[in-house]
Design a protein around this motif. Structure first.
Motif, short mmCIF file in Angstrom:
data_model
loop_
_atom_site.label_atom_id
_atom_site.label_comp_id
_atom_site.label_asym_id
_atom_site.label_seq_id
_atom_site.Cartn_x
_atom_site.Cartn_y
_atom_site.Cartn_z
N UNK A 183 0.83 -1.18 -0.06
CA UNK A 183 0.04 -0.16 0.13
C UNK A 183 0.98 1.08 0.05
N UNK A 184 0.33 2.21 -0.46
CA UNK A 184 1.06 3.74 -0.58
C UNK A 184 -0.06 4.43 0.40
N UNK A 185 0.63 4.89 1.40
CA UNK A 185 -0.13 5.80 2.40
C UNK A 185 0.12 7.29 2.02
N UNK A 186 -0.57 7.60 1.07
CA UNK A 186 -0.55 9.22 0.61
C UNK A 186 -1.13 10.08 1.44
N UNK A 187 -1.90 9.51 2.58
CA UNK A 187 -2.42 10.60 3.58
C UNK A 187 -1.43 10.82 4.63
N UNK A 188 -0.31 10.04 4.73
CA UNK A 188 0.58 10.37 5.78
C UNK A 188 1.65 11.20 5.20
N UNK A 189 1.70 12.05 4.04
CA UNK A 189 2.71 12.86 3.65
C UNK A 189 3.26 13.95 4.41
N UNK A 190 2.25 14.36 5.23
CA UNK A 190 2.66 15.30 6.15
C UNK A 190 3.75 14.94 7.28
N UNK A 191 3.76 13.64 7.44
CA UNK A 191 4.63 13.08 8.23
C UNK A 191 5.90 12.60 8.01
N UNK A 192 5.99 12.58 6.56
CA UNK A 192 6.86 11.65 5.65
C UNK A 192 8.30 12.24 5.97
N UNK A 193 9.36 11.68 6.58
CA UNK A 193 10.64 11.95 6.61
C UNK A 193 11.52 11.05 5.56
N UNK A 194 10.87 10.63 4.69
CA UNK A 194 11.90 9.47 3.88
C UNK A 194 13.04 10.37 2.96
N UNK A 195 12.55 11.55 2.44
CA UNK A 195 13.61 12.42 1.59
C UNK A 195 14.61 12.93 2.70
N UNK A 196 14.28 13.68 4.09
CA UNK A 196 15.00 13.96 5.09
C UNK A 196 16.24 12.94 5.48
N UNK A 197 15.76 11.69 5.51
CA UNK A 197 16.65 10.73 6.19
C UNK A 197 17.78 10.55 5.05
N UNK A 198 17.35 10.43 3.64
CA UNK A 198 18.61 9.95 2.65
C UNK A 198 19.40 11.32 2.29
N UNK A 199 18.56 12.35 2.35
CA UNK A 199 19.30 13.66 1.95
C UNK A 199 20.29 13.94 3.23
N UNK A 200 19.81 13.75 4.34
CA UNK A 200 20.98 13.99 5.65
C UNK A 200 21.95 12.92 5.49
N UNK A 201 21.90 11.78 5.26
CA UNK A 201 23.00 10.75 5.24
C UNK A 201 23.91 11.07 3.84
N UNK A 202 23.25 11.56 2.92
CA UNK A 202 24.06 11.73 1.53
C UNK A 202 24.93 12.80 1.69
N UNK A 203 24.50 14.04 2.53
CA UNK A 203 25.24 15.15 2.74
C UNK A 203 26.34 14.92 3.70
N UNK A 204 26.51 13.67 4.03
CA UNK A 204 27.85 13.25 5.09
C UNK A 204 28.80 12.36 4.37
N UNK A 205 28.40 12.12 2.95
CA UNK A 205 29.30 11.07 2.26
C UNK A 205 30.73 11.57 2.14
N UNK A 206 31.66 10.53 2.16
CA UNK A 206 33.21 10.91 2.24
C UNK A 206 33.30 11.58 0.94
N UNK A 207 34.56 12.36 1.04
CA UNK A 207 34.91 12.99 -0.08
C UNK A 207 35.76 11.84 -1.33
N UNK A 208 36.23 10.90 -0.59
CA UNK A 208 36.81 9.67 -1.24
C UNK A 208 36.27 8.43 -0.54
#
Length: 375
Positions: free
Chosen positions: A252-277
């Protein structure tokens, strides 16, 4: 033969899940219109009475502000550690595909593997400037991998390119299920003999795969939540009145929970810390070999607590969290020296009045025990 409910169709890119369509292709049947949720006690009794867990869904846990603050704090604290783990396992995945003369095609296991697949795809873009395909498919303990989804992937990509991805290991049940599924697939499709059954994970506390970022049993913050950190998608479902021949497993896709969605926050926050090498692989090959120490530990714990079914023993931070979010927990075993990674576990356990039992020599940070029906 049971008639399949009409009107069900594959998930449509851009209209299923909250990740951008280029980040992941969901090889799932869209069951968003179907009522599948059952209350925790009712669902637990059904599971332990013989109904397969994949035939129903738990009610989505809606955390309060205090719990969400724990998630946010855990993400901020662990983002660098997670980014390092993504890079480390990403390099192993890249090298494994390169050994077959391929670039990786990521096949994550819905849904805990999906955010990790998104992160690995971002790592390859940052580190090599390559956009790799990423599919997410269903695998269900006791029922196997979605063979319709596998056929879809392997009709489009060489078997040697396919790399299976998940979030973490517990005792290794999904790795065993994957090994069995790949062996059966290759037996039926000898041309796909290069298909690799090794699961690539961020954390492998169960010591059951060579492809891991770390073997520490630490908090992967995406384990704290359910659909709201996994693209707003439910666990996968396999029921004969919903999924007929030629259909992907469902979700199922819970579109009604969009206001609580942190999926993008999670991957964006981790990706921002990727090592330079890319981090160097400093683990000797002999230490990478699986010992299945986690499975042995679970068998010991089950015997000690008089639990006949090892599936009622859920080891590790990720699996314990799942027990507290959607099963009927009996007690939670915790290592006192791992308190920093267990604040959300303690909060959930106290909210549900579940005893916390300190075990100093526990081989995991924590272990969740599910209450056997009738006890």
């Amino acid at each position: 033969m049971t008639a399949v409910q009409p009107g069900l169709a594959p998930a449509v890119p851009g209209r299923f899940g909250s990740y951008a369509p280029e980040e992941v292709t969901w090889l799932l049947t869209d069951l968003s219109s179907v009522a599948l949720e059952r209350g925790t006690e009712d669902r637990e009794e059904a599971i332990q009475s013989g109904t397969h867990y994949s035939e129903m869904l738990p009610v989505e846990y809606q955390p309060d502000d205090a719990y969400l603050a724990l998630f946010t704090a855990a993400l901020e604290t662990s983002a660098g550690r997670l980014a390092d783990a993504v890079a480390r396992v990403g390099e192993l995945v890249w090298d494994a595909a390169a050994a077959q003369g391929q670039t990786p095609v990521l096949v994550s296991l819905a849904r805990a593997g999906t955010p990790v697949g998104v992160l690995l795809r971002r790592w390859f873009r940052v580190s090599r400037g390559v956009d790799v395909p990423h599919y997410t498919v269903s695998i269900i303990r006791g029922r196997g991998i979605d063979r319709v989804a596998m056929a879809h992937v392997l009709a489009r990509h060489p078997a040697g390119a396919v790399r299976f991805v998940d979030g973490w290991t517990g005792k290794g049940a999904i790795q065993r299920q994957l090994t069995e599924a790949v062996a059966a697939w290759v037996a039926d499709h000898p041309g796909d003999a290069a298909l690799d059954d090794r699961l690539a994970v961020l954390a492998d506390p169960g010591v059951c795969t060579e492809l891991y970022g770390t073997r520490d049993d630490f908090l992967v913050p995406s384990a704290c939540l359910n659909s709201t950190v996994s693209g707003l998608v439910s666990r996968t479902v396999l029921r004969e009145d919903l999924i007929g021949p030629g259909m992907f497993h469902g979700a199922k896709y819970y579109a009604e929970l969009a206001g609580s969605d942190v999926s993008a926050l999670f991957v964006d926050t981790v990706a921002a810390e990727f090592p330079a090498t890319a981090p160097a692989d400093d683990v000797p090959a002999a230490q990478r070999r699986p010992t299945w120490a986690g499975w042995a530990a679970v068998e010991r714990i089950a015997a000690e607590f008089g639990i006949a079914d090892v599936n009622l023993v859920k080891p590790g931070v990720g699996e314990t969290t799942r027990v507290l979010l959607r099963r009927v927990p009996w007690q939670v075993l915790v290592r006192p020296d791992r308190a920093e990674d267990l604040r959300h576990v303690v909060a959930l356990a106290r909210a549900r009045e579940v005893p916390l039992v300190e075990v100093p020599d526990l081989p995991y940070s924590c272990v969740g025990l599910i209450r056997p029906v009738g006890r």
